[in-house]
Design an enzyme around this catalytic site. Sequence first.
Site, mmCIF file in Angstrom:
data_model
loop_
_atom_site.group_PDB
_atom_site.id
_atom_site.type_symbol
_atom_site.label_atom_id
_atom_site.label_comp_id
_atom_site.label_asym_id
_atom_site.label_seq_id
_atom_site.Cartn_x
_atom_site.Cartn_y
_atom_site.Cartn_z
ATOM 1 N N LYS A 11 0.847 -1.203 0.000
ATOM 2 C CA LYS A 11 0.000 0.000 0.000
ATOM 3 C C LYS A 11 0.878 1.248 0.000
ATOM 4 C CE LYS A 11 -3.790 -2.454 2.129
ATOM 5 N NZ LYS A 11 -4.432 -2.945 3.334
ATOM 6 N N GLN B 250 -4.357 -1.358 9.675
ATOM 7 C CA GLN B 250 -4.417 -2.717 9.150
ATOM 8 C C GLN B 250 -5.070 -3.652 10.172
ATOM 9 O OE1 GLN B 250 -3.404 -3.617 5.969
ATOM 10 N NE2 GLN B 250 -4.247 -5.635 6.403
ATOM 11 N N ASP C 271 -10.770 3.047 4.312
ATOM 12 C CA ASP C 271 -11.238 1.660 4.216
ATOM 13 C C ASP C 271 -12.762 1.612 4.396
ATOM 14 O OD1 ASP C 271 -9.885 -0.585 3.521
ATOM 15 O OD2 ASP C 271 -9.176 -1.076 5.541
#
Length: 294
Positions: free
Chosen positions: A54, A98, A121
């Site tokens: 990422k 994450q 996200d």
Amino acid sequence: MSATVIDGKIFAARLRAAVEAQTAKLKQEHGIVPGLATVLVGLDPASEVYVRNKNKTAEAIGFHSVSYHLPESASEAEVLARVEALNADKSVHGILVQMQLPKPVREAAVLDTLDPAKDVDALTPTNAGLLMSGRAQLVSCTPMGVMLLLKEFVGDVAGLDALVIGRSLLFGKPAAQLLLAANATVTMAHSRTRDLPGLARRADILVAAIGKPELVRGDWVKPGATVIDVGINRVDAGGGKTKLVGDVAYDEAAQIAGAITPVPGGVGAMTIVCLMRNTLIAAALQAGLTPPPV
Ligand code: NAP
């Protein structure tokens, strides 16, 4: 019959080029450089690879990219303090924490602390609620990637029967909402569903996000259906080697389906690029601009 292979890499490359071009435009016209911050807690090797990729992609696209790696022993308060500092950092427009987090750190506490405007996200209750209300500006990355692939390969999904297997916050729930918003007739299945093969055989669009290698067999697939395999499972390939397989028995399903995503190279290829897309959109929105057309 042999299904058309939905090559996510081709579409991901096209979307990435569009995001890159709009990033350059945002910088040139408004002096804004989208900023993405990643936060990794603990030592999970797969998560380390995801986060590294990422950050690498963000840098290559021209973003400001920062990463924070907290130790496995980090307390919840330490993780929340990092998130709060990034919420306040004007050079950061998107924050990705994450998941999965080590046990003492509650995912809900992190999501309740994360600024929804920077939640690239789209996992916070605010963004999940906006999606349900049909007003989302930031949409969860993998479901968004799936919808973009369906748009290319199926076109209008209105009236089609879609089955989503898996009901996670990360994928199943937002994917079902997006399909519903696109006027598909959506069924959601999970580990307590009865007669999963029977439900699958009725689906024009069969989406599997289960995390169980090759659970969905070829004879579950309706002839001509579009099969979207979200699963990523590492299995023994013999000789001390491993390989990645999806949640669908690919070779069997490809004989029956009209189109199918491979693993790897299908849905997974889209996810990181959709994260970049969200970060670009978040940067524009935080500056009071209309989101770029990507
Ligand atoms: P998750 O949170 O573990 O959810 C799995 C879902 O599958 C749950 O809803 C579970 O039902 C359901 N399930 C489990 N066993 C089942 C069975 N035998 N029959 C029917 N349903 C069953 O997983 P996730 O985060 O959604 O991820 C799913 C898979 O997609 C994983 O392989 C993951 O690695 C992959 N993934 C890939 C990407 C990508 O970029 N390609 C992104 C995200 C996830 P219950 O709710 O009843 O437990």
